[in-house]
Design a protein around this motif. Sequence first.
Motif, PDB file in Angstrom:
ATOM      1  N   GLY A 154     -15.162   1.191  -2.410  1.00  0.00           N
ATOM      2  CA  GLY A 154     -14.552  -0.074  -2.001  1.00  0.00           C
ATOM      3  C   GLY A 154     -13.739  -0.706  -3.111  1.00  0.00           C
ATOM      4  O   GLY A 154     -12.650  -1.240  -2.876  1.00  0.00           O
ATOM      5  N   ALA A 155     -14.254  -0.617  -4.339  1.00  0.00           N
ATOM      6  CA  ALA A 155     -13.523  -1.174  -5.476  1.00  0.00           C
ATOM      7  C   ALA A 155     -12.227  -0.416  -5.721  1.00  0.00           C
ATOM      8  O   ALA A 155     -11.182  -1.013  -5.989  1.00  0.00           O
ATOM      9  CB  ALA A 155     -14.398  -1.133  -6.732  1.00  0.00           C
ATOM     10  N   VAL A 156     -12.270   0.909  -5.619  1.00  0.00           N
ATOM     11  CA  VAL A 156     -11.052   1.714  -5.805  1.00  0.00           C
ATOM     12  C   VAL A 156     -10.040   1.413  -4.711  1.00  0.00           C
ATOM     13  O   VAL A 156      -8.842   1.234  -4.980  1.00  0.00           O
ATOM     14  CB  VAL A 156     -11.391   3.217  -5.858  1.00  0.00           C
ATOM     15  CG1 VAL A 156     -10.138   4.063  -5.809  1.00  0.00           C
ATOM     16  CG2 VAL A 156     -12.201   3.539  -7.099  1.00  0.00           C
ATOM     17  N   LEU A 157     -10.497   1.340  -3.471  1.00  0.00           N
ATOM     18  CA  LEU A 157      -9.578   1.035  -2.372  1.00  0.00           C
ATOM     19  C   LEU A 157      -8.975  -0.358  -2.528  1.00  0.00           C
ATOM     20  O   LEU A 157      -7.791  -0.568  -2.261  1.00  0.00           O
ATOM     21  CB  LEU A 157     -10.296   1.162  -1.029  1.00  0.00           C
ATOM     22  CG  LEU A 157     -10.671   2.573  -0.605  1.00  0.00           C
ATOM     23  CD1 LEU A 157     -11.457   2.550   0.695  1.00  0.00           C
ATOM     24  CD2 LEU A 157      -9.435   3.447  -0.468  1.00  0.00           C
ATOM     25  N   GLY A 158      -9.789  -1.323  -2.973  1.00  0.00           N
ATOM     26  CA  GLY A 158      -9.273  -2.664  -3.225  1.00  0.00           C
ATOM     27  C   GLY A 158      -8.228  -2.664  -4.325  1.00  0.00           C
ATOM     28  O   GLY A 158      -7.196  -3.326  -4.218  1.00  0.00           O
ATOM     29  N   ALA A 159      -8.481  -1.906  -5.381  1.00  0.00           N
ATOM     30  CA  ALA A 159      -7.513  -1.816  -6.479  1.00  0.00           C
ATOM     31  C   ALA A 159      -6.218  -1.159  -6.014  1.00  0.00           C
ATOM     32  O   ALA A 159      -5.123  -1.588  -6.386  1.00  0.00           O
ATOM     33  CB  ALA A 159      -8.116  -1.033  -7.643  1.00  0.00           C
ATOM     34  N   LEU A 160      -6.332  -0.132  -5.186  1.00  0.00           N
ATOM     35  CA  LEU A 160      -5.131   0.513  -4.639  1.00  0.00           C
ATOM     36  C   LEU A 160      -4.326  -0.461  -3.783  1.00  0.00           C
ATOM     37  O   LEU A 160      -3.095  -0.481  -3.843  1.00  0.00           O
ATOM     38  CB  LEU A 160      -5.515   1.750  -3.828  1.00  0.00           C
ATOM     39  CG  LEU A 160      -6.050   2.932  -4.614  1.00  0.00           C
ATOM     40  CD1 LEU A 160      -6.569   4.013  -3.670  1.00  0.00           C
ATOM     41  CD2 LEU A 160      -4.983   3.499  -5.526  1.00  0.00           C
ATOM     42  N   LEU A 161      -5.026  -1.279  -3.008  1.00  0.00           N
ATOM     43  CA  LEU A 161      -4.344  -2.267  -2.177  1.00  0.00           C
ATOM     44  C   LEU A 161      -3.622  -3.298  -3.045  1.00  0.00           C
ATOM     45  O   LEU A 161      -2.472  -3.656  -2.760  1.00  0.00           O
ATOM     46  CB  LEU A 161      -5.342  -2.960  -1.248  1.00  0.00           C
ATOM     47  CG  LEU A 161      -4.774  -4.042  -0.333  1.00  0.00           C
ATOM     48  CD1 LEU A 161      -3.774  -3.434   0.651  1.00  0.00           C
ATOM     49  CD2 LEU A 161      -5.892  -4.745   0.398  1.00  0.00           C
ATOM     50  N   VAL A 162      -4.275  -3.749  -4.111  1.00  0.00           N
ATOM     51  CA  VAL A 162      -3.645  -4.715  -5.013  1.00  0.00           C
ATOM     52  C   VAL A 162      -2.411  -4.096  -5.669  1.00  0.00           C
ATOM     53  O   VAL A 162      -1.356  -4.736  -5.761  1.00  0.00           O
ATOM     54  CB  VAL A 162      -4.649  -5.209  -6.079  1.00  0.00           C
ATOM     55  CG1 VAL A 162      -3.956  -5.976  -7.182  1.00  0.00           C
ATOM     56  CG2 VAL A 162      -5.718  -6.066  -5.417  1.00  0.00           C
ATOM     57  N   ILE A 163      -2.490  -2.857  -6.106  1.00  0.00           N
ATOM     58  CA  ILE A 163      -1.341  -2.178  -6.717  1.00  0.00           C
ATOM     59  C   ILE A 163      -0.204  -2.044  -5.705  1.00  0.00           C
ATOM     60  O   ILE A 163       0.959  -2.302  -6.017  1.00  0.00           O
ATOM     61  CB  ILE A 163      -1.750  -0.802  -7.269  1.00  0.00           C
ATOM     62  CG1 ILE A 163      -2.658  -0.990  -8.485  1.00  0.00           C
ATOM     63  CG2 ILE A 163      -0.532   0.024  -7.643  1.00  0.00           C
ATOM     64  CD1 ILE A 163      -3.299   0.295  -8.964  1.00  0.00           C
TER      65      ILE A 163
END
Length: 78
Positions: free
Chosen positions: A60-69
């Motif tokens: 979830g943290a990785v997916l959230g970071a990808l979304l922010v990028i």
Amino acid sequence: MPIVALIIIGAAAGFLATRLMRIEADIPTTMLIGIAGALIGGMLLRFLVTVMGWLSGFVGAVLGALLVIWIWQTYLRR
């Protein structure tokens, strides 16, 4: 889990396991196999749920970071 429920579930699981593996065993052995399997399976399942809980948080943290990028590159960077 109460002892009576463990014995009943263990006996049923032992019966099913001995039939699936085509093993001929007496009733106490079948119950012992089922109870041991219930204990091992319960511990394994709890471990997997714990690990998957940690893993799902990481994913979830990785997916959230990808979304922010993606949002930053798409809308904020000019």
